[in-house]
Design a protein around this motif. Structure first.
Motif, PDB file in Angstrom:
ATOM      1  N   ILE A   1      39.594  47.659  26.808  1.00 42.93           N
ATOM      2  CA  ILE A   1      40.553  48.220  27.770  1.00 42.93           C
ATOM      3  C   ILE A   1      40.283  47.651  29.164  1.00 42.93           C
ATOM      4  N   ALA A   2      39.016  47.601  29.547  1.00 44.22           N
ATOM      5  CA  ALA A   2      38.641  47.042  30.851  1.00 44.22           C
ATOM      6  C   ALA A   2      39.027  45.565  30.929  1.00 44.22           C
ATOM      7  N   ALA A   3      38.799  44.823  29.843  1.00 43.76           N
ATOM      8  CA  ALA A   3      39.153  43.400  29.810  1.00 43.76           C
ATOM      9  C   ALA A   3      40.653  43.210  29.957  1.00 43.76           C
ATOM     10  N   CYS A   4      41.432  44.063  29.331  1.00 48.28           N
ATOM     11  CA  CYS A   4      42.891  43.977  29.439  1.00 48.28           C
ATOM     12  C   CYS A   4      43.351  44.185  30.877  1.00 48.28           C
ATOM     13  N   LYS A   5      42.760  45.134  31.544  1.00 47.44           N
ATOM     14  CA  LYS A   5      43.113  45.386  32.946  1.00 47.44           C
ATOM     15  C   LYS A   5      42.791  44.167  33.804  1.00 47.44           C
ATOM     16  N   TYR A   6      41.648  43.586  33.544  1.00 42.20           N
ATOM     17  CA  TYR A   6      41.212  42.422  34.304  1.00 42.20           C
ATOM     18  C   TYR A   6      42.114  41.211  34.032  1.00 42.20           C
TER      19      TYR A   6
ATOM     20  N   ARG B   1      27.094  41.234  29.749  1.00 40.02           N
ATOM     21  CA  ARG B   1      26.733  41.935  28.514  1.00 40.02           C
ATOM     22  C   ARG B   1      27.966  42.415  27.766  1.00 40.02           C
ATOM     23  N   GLY B   2      27.810  42.605  26.446  1.00 42.88           N
ATOM     24  CA  GLY B   2      28.896  43.098  25.607  1.00 42.88           C
ATOM     25  C   GLY B   2      29.751  41.964  25.073  1.00 42.88           C
ATOM     26  N   ILE B   3      30.693  42.295  24.196  1.00 44.19           N
ATOM     27  CA  ILE B   3      31.502  41.251  23.567  1.00 44.19           C
ATOM     28  C   ILE B   3      32.407  40.532  24.569  1.00 44.19           C
ATOM     29  N   TRP B   4      32.738  41.219  25.684  1.00 47.01           N
ATOM     30  CA  TRP B   4      33.583  40.587  26.713  1.00 47.01           C
ATOM     31  C   TRP B   4      32.747  40.013  27.847  1.00 47.01           C
ATOM     32  N   GLN B   5      31.424  40.120  27.737  1.00 43.06           N
ATOM     33  CA  GLN B   5      30.487  39.537  28.698  1.00 43.06           C
ATOM     34  C   GLN B   5      30.811  39.895  30.147  1.00 43.06           C
ATOM     35  N   PHE B   6      30.891  41.195  30.407  1.00 41.91           N
ATOM     36  CA  PHE B   6      31.120  41.685  31.763  1.00 41.91           C
ATOM     37  C   PHE B   6      29.815  41.690  32.555  1.00 41.91           C
TER      38      PHE B   6
ATOM     39  N   GLY C   1      28.881  44.546  38.071  1.00 40.06           N
ATOM     40  CA  GLY C   1      29.822  44.875  39.136  1.00 40.06           C
ATOM     41  C   GLY C   1      31.265  44.816  38.661  1.00 40.06           C
ATOM     42  N   THR C   2      31.607  43.784  37.916  1.00 43.21           N
ATOM     43  CA  THR C   2      32.975  43.649  37.397  1.00 43.21           C
ATOM     44  C   THR C   2      33.293  44.780  36.434  1.00 43.21           C
ATOM     45  N   ALA C   3      32.329  45.133  35.603  1.00 47.69           N
ATOM     46  CA  ALA C   3      32.528  46.219  34.640  1.00 47.69           C
ATOM     47  C   ALA C   3      32.851  47.528  35.354  1.00 47.69           C
ATOM     48  N   ARG C   4      32.114  47.824  36.402  1.00 48.29           N
ATOM     49  CA  ARG C   4      32.357  49.056  37.151  1.00 48.29           C
ATOM     50  C   ARG C   4      33.731  49.025  37.828  1.00 48.29           C
ATOM     51  N   SER C   5      34.137  47.840  38.290  1.00 45.88           N
ATOM     52  CA  SER C   5      35.435  47.710  38.965  1.00 45.88           C
ATOM     53  C   SER C   5      36.600  48.069  38.051  1.00 45.88           C
TER      54      SER C   5
ATOM     55  N   LEU D   1      34.236  50.894  33.733  1.00 45.34           N
ATOM     56  CA  LEU D   1      33.135  51.068  32.778  1.00 45.34           C
ATOM     57  C   LEU D   1      31.900  51.624  33.487  1.00 45.34           C
ATOM     58  N   LYS D   2      31.209  52.508  32.813  1.00 41.86           N
ATOM     59  CA  LYS D   2      29.981  53.081  33.356  1.00 41.86           C
ATOM     60  C   LYS D   2      28.798  52.177  33.002  1.00 41.86           C
ATOM     61  N   VAL D   3      28.068  51.776  34.037  1.00 46.04           N
ATOM     62  CA  VAL D   3      26.867  50.965  33.833  1.00 46.04           C
ATOM     63  C   VAL D   3      25.792  51.531  34.748  1.00 46.04           C
ATOM     64  N   ARG D   4      25.114  52.585  34.248  1.00 48.83           N
ATOM     65  CA  ARG D   4      24.085  53.222  35.069  1.00 48.83           C
ATOM     66  C   ARG D   4      23.282  54.215  34.226  1.00 48.83           C
ATOM     67  N   ASN D   5      22.071  54.475  34.674  1.00 50.87           N
ATOM     68  CA  ASN D   5      21.214  55.510  34.085  1.00 50.87           C
ATOM     69  C   ASN D   5      21.162  55.447  32.549  1.00 50.87           C
ATOM     70  N   GLY D   6      20.959  54.271  32.023  1.00 57.12           N
ATOM     71  CA  GLY D   6      20.845  54.140  30.570  1.00 57.12           C
ATOM     72  C   GLY D   6      22.171  54.137  29.839  1.00 57.12           C
ATOM     73  N   VAL D   7      23.282  54.295  30.560  1.00 57.28           N
ATOM     74  CA  VAL D   7      24.614  54.256  29.946  1.00 57.28           C
ATOM     75  C   VAL D   7      25.254  52.898  30.258  1.00 57.28           C
ATOM     76  N   ASP D   8      25.663  52.198  29.228  1.00 55.95           N
ATOM     77  CA  ASP D   8      26.292  50.887  29.425  1.00 55.95           C
ATOM     78  C   ASP D   8      27.514  50.766  28.518  1.00 55.95           C
ATOM     79  N   GLU D   9      28.688  51.072  29.087  1.00 53.97           N
ATOM     80  CA  GLU D   9      29.925  51.053  28.307  1.00 53.97           C
ATOM     81  C   GLU D   9      30.429  49.641  28.032  1.00 53.97           C
TER      82      GLU D   9
END
Length: 265
Positions: free
Chosen positions: A174-179, A142-147, A150-154, A157-165
């Motif tokens: 920023i997460a994509a750059c780290k990856y 999901r998202g423009i970087w298609q995370f 599990g990868t997003a959380r690594s 990024l928060k992906v839980r309880n209705g929150v999806d960063e």
């Protein structure tokens, strides 16, 4: 030596000099000067071989991704790139949507890439991955970087309880750059880092070991990953040179004039 002998020797020397002067005069003045007229053929002059000038399209830099050039002398590589570019021409896409979204999101993505030392060409990854949309793939990316979740959380990024960063452009970039930086550290190649972003580092590493080859353009990969970098380069061409590929009515921030070059009234 008597005075008579000295006089004879002097006369001989003078005679020789006189003969030489006469011959020189005949060589210089015996040929009529050539007067240039309109009908006189001009002598062609040639520039040194090292100074070769090409037409604009011939001098254009070769295709590349993250400053890693494509071996276009390879017919297979050339054909794959040509197909990818053709697929994204305006006559096949019939939309300026990608350009419009690039205008909106690239100003956010570019400075983050620079801050992390990631080549700017990676800004085209979201266009290839998701068309700069925020939808969810059948696999759950999901998202423009298609995370994937599990990868997003690594990567923070928060992906839980209705929150999806993954849907937050700045945070997901920023997460994509780290990856991506981690992938580059593993493969020491930006093209391989891009391929690993698409296919996963474990599968790519296995392919490299199995084929004993670490040049993306010479590797045999699955259909999606094997065309992935070509898609990125094609997207780079389409966005940077819209008119060349049929997007004649498009005028975006990439083509806007630089303010200090615009003449003031």
């Amino acid at each position: 030596m008597s005075k008579l002998e000295m006089l004879k020797k002097h006369l001989i020397t003078c005679s020789v000099i006189l003969v030489l002067v006469t011959i020189s005069a005949l060589n210089i003045f015996g040929t009529e000067p050539v007067l240039l007229t309109k009908t006189t053929p001009k002598i062609k002059t040639y520039m040194p071989a090292s100074l070769v000038f090409y037409k604009a399209e011939e001098a254009e830099a070769g295709f590349s991704f993250a400053n890693e050039a494509l071996p276009l002398n390879d017919k297979r590589v050339n054909l794959k790139l040509k197909k990818s570019i053709t697929k994204n021409r305006f006559r096949n896409v019939q939309s300026n949507l990608l350009h419009s979204k690039a205008d909106k999101l690239f100003p956010i993505i570019e400075p983050i890439l620079r801050a992390y030392g990631i080549p700017e060409d990676f800004k085209f990854v979201p266009l290839v991955e998701s068309g700069l949309c925020e939808g969810t793939s059948p696999k759950g990316a999901r998202g423009i970087w298609q995370f994937m979740p599990g990868t997003a959380r690594s990567y923070g990024l928060k992906v839980r309880n209705g929150v999806d960063e993954r849907l937050n452009v700045r945070k997901s970039t920023i997460a994509a750059c780290k990856y991506i930086k981690e992938l580059y550290g593993e493969f020491n190649s930006w093209t391989l880092a891009a391929a690993a972003y698409n296919n996963g580092s474990i599968k790519l590493a296995r392919a490299i070991n199995r084929q004993n080859e670490d040049n993306y353009f010479r590797m045999s990969l699955n259909r999606e990953t094997g065309s992935y970098v070509y898609k990125l380069i094609a997207m780079k061409e389409i966005i940077n040179k819209p008119r060349k590929y049929g997007y004649s009515n498009y005028y975006g921030y990439l083509q806007k004039p630089i303010p200090y070059l615009v003449a003031s009234n």
